[in-house]
Design a protein around this motif. Structure first.
Motif, PDB file in Angstrom:
ATOM      1  N   TYR A 198       0.848  -1.187   0.000  1.00 45.99           N
ATOM      2  CA  TYR A 198       0.000   0.000   0.000  1.00 45.99           C
ATOM      3  C   TYR A 198       0.880   1.233   0.000  1.00 45.99           C
ATOM      4  CZ  TYR A 198       0.878   0.055   5.075  1.00 45.99           C
ATOM      5  OH  TYR A 198       1.476   0.076   6.313  1.00 45.99           O
ATOM      6  N   GLN A 199       0.264   2.352  -0.340  1.00 50.04           N
ATOM      7  CA  GLN A 199       0.923   3.643  -0.255  1.00 50.04           C
ATOM      8  C   GLN A 199       0.097   4.550   0.640  1.00 50.04           C
ATOM      9  OE1 GLN A 199       2.262   3.579  -4.833  1.00 50.04           O
ATOM     10  NE2 GLN A 199       2.521   5.575  -3.878  1.00 50.04           N
ATOM     11  N   ILE A 200       0.796   5.357   1.427  1.00 48.71           N
ATOM     12  CA  ILE A 200       0.118   6.374   2.228  1.00 48.71           C
ATOM     13  C   ILE A 200       0.686   7.732   1.842  1.00 48.71           C
ATOM     14  CG2 ILE A 200      -0.498   4.901   4.182  1.00 48.71           C
ATOM     15  CD1 ILE A 200       1.945   6.030   5.686  1.00 48.71           C
ATOM     16  N   GLY A 201      -0.133   8.747   1.992  1.00 48.78           N
ATOM     17  CA  GLY A 201       0.311  10.089   1.666  1.00 48.78           C
ATOM     18  C   GLY A 201      -0.440  11.110   2.491  1.00 48.78           C
ATOM     19  N   CYS A 202       0.185  12.266   2.648  1.00 48.83           N
ATOM     20  CA  CYS A 202      -0.480  13.367   3.338  1.00 48.83           C
ATOM     21  C   CYS A 202       0.110  14.672   2.851  1.00 48.83           C
ATOM     22  CB  CYS A 202      -0.357  13.235   4.855  1.00 48.83           C
ATOM     23  SG  CYS A 202       1.296  13.506   5.506  1.00 48.83           S
ATOM     24  N   GLN A 203      -0.607  15.749   3.117  1.00 50.03           N
ATOM     25  CA  GLN A 203      -0.126  17.090   2.806  1.00 50.03           C
ATOM     26  C   GLN A 203       0.136  17.803   4.116  1.00 50.03           C
ATOM     27  OE1 GLN A 203      -2.584  19.346   0.119  1.00 50.03           O
ATOM     28  NE2 GLN A 203      -1.452  21.231   0.456  1.00 50.03           N
ATOM     29  N   CYS A 204       1.280  18.483   4.190  1.00 51.15           N
ATOM     30  CA  CYS A 204       1.675  19.154   5.421  1.00 51.15           C
ATOM     31  C   CYS A 204       1.972  20.626   5.168  1.00 51.15           C
ATOM     32  CB  CYS A 204       2.918  18.490   6.021  1.00 51.15           C
ATOM     33  SG  CYS A 204       2.667  16.759   6.457  1.00 51.15           S
ATOM     34  N   ILE A 205       1.888  21.385   6.239  1.00 48.86           N
ATOM     35  CA  ILE A 205       2.283  22.792   6.228  1.00 48.86           C
ATOM     36  C   ILE A 205       3.179  22.986   7.448  1.00 48.86           C
ATOM     37  CG2 ILE A 205       1.512  25.184   6.269  1.00 48.86           C
ATOM     38  CD1 ILE A 205      -1.169  24.255   5.141  1.00 48.86           C
ATOM     39  N   GLY A 206       4.457  23.217   7.205  1.00 50.24           N
ATOM     40  CA  GLY A 206       5.407  23.317   8.310  1.00 50.24           C
ATOM     41  C   GLY A 206       5.449  22.017   9.097  1.00 50.24           C
ATOM     42  N   ASN A 207       5.276  22.110  10.408  1.00 51.07           N
ATOM     43  CA  ASN A 207       5.318  20.898  11.236  1.00 51.07           C
ATOM     44  C   ASN A 207       3.920  20.366  11.556  1.00 51.07           C
ATOM     45  OD1 ASN A 207       4.410  22.791  13.052  1.00 51.07           O
ATOM     46  ND2 ASN A 207       5.929  22.358  14.636  1.00 51.07           N
ATOM     47  N   LYS A 208       2.941  20.726  10.720  1.00 48.47           N
ATOM     48  CA  LYS A 208       1.564  20.260  10.905  1.00 48.47           C
ATOM     49  C   LYS A 208       1.070  19.542   9.654  1.00 48.47           C
ATOM     50  CE  LYS A 208       0.959  22.220  14.973  1.00 48.47           C
ATOM     51  NZ  LYS A 208       0.758  21.424  16.196  1.00 48.47           N
ATOM     52  N   MET A 209       0.092  18.659   9.844  1.00 46.21           N
ATOM     53  CA  MET A 209      -0.531  17.967   8.726  1.00 46.21           C
ATOM     54  C   MET A 209      -1.888  18.590   8.434  1.00 46.21           C
ATOM     55  SD  MET A 209      -1.492  13.953   8.227  1.00 46.21           S
ATOM     56  CE  MET A 209      -3.085  14.080   9.021  1.00 46.21           C
ATOM     57  N   LEU A 210      -2.207  18.744   7.154  1.00 51.42           N
ATOM     58  CA  LEU A 210      -3.512  19.229   6.724  1.00 51.42           C
ATOM     59  C   LEU A 210      -4.490  18.061   6.798  1.00 51.42           C
ATOM     60  CD1 LEU A 210      -5.069  21.631   5.420  1.00 51.42           C
ATOM     61  CD2 LEU A 210      -4.435  20.648   3.212  1.00 51.42           C
ATOM     62  N   ALA A 211      -5.487  18.167   7.656  1.00 44.16           N
ATOM     63  CA  ALA A 211      -6.389  17.038   7.913  1.00 44.16           C
ATOM     64  C   ALA A 211      -7.647  17.059   7.050  1.00 44.16           C
ATOM     65  CB  ALA A 211      -6.787  17.018   9.385  1.00 44.16           C
ATOM     66  N   ASN A 212      -7.869  18.119   6.289  1.00 44.26           N
ATOM     67  CA  ASN A 212      -9.155  18.270   5.601  1.00 44.26           C
ATOM     68  C   ASN A 212      -9.512  17.097   4.692  1.00 44.26           C
ATOM     69  OD1 ASN A 212      -8.133  20.957   6.421  1.00 44.26           O
ATOM     70  ND2 ASN A 212     -10.113  21.623   5.670  1.00 44.26           N
ATOM     71  N   ASN A 213      -8.644  16.759   3.742  1.00 44.76           N
ATOM     72  CA  ASN A 213      -8.914  15.629   2.857  1.00 44.76           C
ATOM     73  C   ASN A 213      -7.792  14.603   2.900  1.00 44.76           C
ATOM     74  OD1 ASN A 213     -11.466  15.838   1.482  1.00 44.76           O
ATOM     75  ND2 ASN A 213     -10.675  17.724   0.592  1.00 44.76           N
ATOM     76  N   MET A 214      -6.868  14.823   3.757  1.00 46.89           N
ATOM     77  CA  MET A 214      -5.729  13.932   3.895  1.00 46.89           C
ATOM     78  C   MET A 214      -5.781  13.365   5.307  1.00 46.89           C
ATOM     79  SD  MET A 214      -3.597  14.009   1.207  1.00 46.89           S
ATOM     80  CE  MET A 214      -3.203  14.993  -0.237  1.00 46.89           C
ATOM     81  N   PRO A 215      -5.056  12.320   5.590  1.00 48.16           N
ATOM     82  CA  PRO A 215      -4.185  11.577   4.694  1.00 48.16           C
ATOM     83  C   PRO A 215      -4.971  10.539   3.912  1.00 48.16           C
ATOM     84  CG  PRO A 215      -4.059  10.640   6.870  1.00 48.16           C
ATOM     85  CD  PRO A 215      -5.011  11.811   6.968  1.00 48.16           C
ATOM     86  N   PHE A 216      -4.265   9.740   3.119  1.00 46.77           N
ATOM     87  CA  PHE A 216      -4.927   8.661   2.395  1.00 46.77           C
ATOM     88  C   PHE A 216      -4.058   7.409   2.414  1.00 46.77           C
ATOM     89  CE2 PHE A 216      -2.300  10.720  -0.819  1.00 46.77           C
ATOM     90  CZ  PHE A 216      -1.689   9.641  -1.435  1.00 46.77           C
ATOM     91  N   LEU A 217      -4.701   6.284   2.201  1.00 46.38           N
ATOM     92  CA  LEU A 217      -4.024   5.006   1.995  1.00 46.38           C
ATOM     93  C   LEU A 217      -4.634   4.375   0.757  1.00 46.38           C
ATOM     94  CD1 LEU A 217      -3.069   2.232   4.495  1.00 46.38           C
ATOM     95  CD2 LEU A 217      -4.446   1.645   2.505  1.00 46.38           C
ATOM     96  N   ILE A 218      -3.782   3.917  -0.155  1.00 49.71           N
ATOM     97  CA  ILE A 218      -4.250   3.234  -1.366  1.00 49.71           C
ATOM     98  C   ILE A 218      -3.597   1.866  -1.420  1.00 49.71           C
ATOM     99  CG2 ILE A 218      -4.389   3.293  -3.880  1.00 49.71           C
ATOM    100  CD1 ILE A 218      -4.174   6.299  -3.765  1.00 49.71           C
TER     101      ILE A 218
END
Length: 198
Positions: A132-152
């Motif tokens: 599987y692959q996981i991914g997320c979008q971050c800003i500085g030392n925080k993660m953007l939780a709105n539509n992330m993260p994901f696992l495929i």
């Protein structure tokens, strides 16, 4: 997708670099420092599970700033980009996902594990996946939780790889060769197994 106010949370440990057991700090491509307050970037990992032994290996991991990520995606063929977008729009209700995330945030019940414990596309639990692959979008030392993260999971990755043009597959392979520094046998495994650079 809704353009709502970003919801920022601490980056979960599963998105730390496994190689050094801490936050990713630099862009894989340009080496830009990522942990400054307004720096946006993507983290991606590919993982192989060994279910018989209840263990896994990280095949690759990287963080890349949004500028470099956009440059890499820009050389994918137009047909591939449309196919990827259509695949996700057909298989994932992002508005409903956003609504549920917002509701859980308001209730103080947001658990990122809910979004990385099964395949975003197929719903297959992580303990039933070989890769599987996981991914997320971050800003500085925080993660953007709105539509992330994901696992495929591997089944969805295989379906996605079938939609890609030879040009795009070539660019993904070039990225693997140039940036991930893998030994030849593992490099071949990645290219043969439908691993994607999204």
């Amino acid at each position: 997708m809704n353009q709502e106010k970003p919801v920022l949370i601490d980056i979960p440990k599963q998105f730390y670099s496994d190689a050094v057991n801490r936050l990713f700090s630099n862009c894989l491509n340009c080496n830009r420092f990522l942990l400054e307050e307004n720096t946006e970037y993507i983290i991606e990992k590919a993982v192989r599970r060994y279910n018989d032994y209840d263990t896994n290996d990280t095949i690759f991991e990287y963080a890349i700033c949004m500028k470099c990520h956009s440059e890499i995606i820009s050389v994918y063929s137009e047909s591939s980009l449309k196919s990827i977008q259509n695949y996700f729009q057909t298989n994932v209700n992002f508005q409903e996902r956003q609504r549920i995330i917002n509701e859980k945030i308001e209730q103080g019940k947001l658990d990122i594990q809910d979004y990385t414990s099964r395949c975003l596309i197929k719903g297959t639990p992580i303990n039933k996946l070989n890769e599987y692959q996981i991914g997320c979008q971050c800003i500085g030392n925080k993660m953007l939780a709105n539509n992330m993260p994901f696992l495929i999971g591997n089944e969805a990755m295989d379906e996605l790889s079938q939609l890609l043009s030879n040009q795009t597959i070539g660019e993904m392979n070039r990225f693997i060769d140039e940036f991930l520094g893998l030994p030849p046998d593992l490099r071949k495994l990645l290219k043969d197994s439908g691993v994607l650079i999204l």
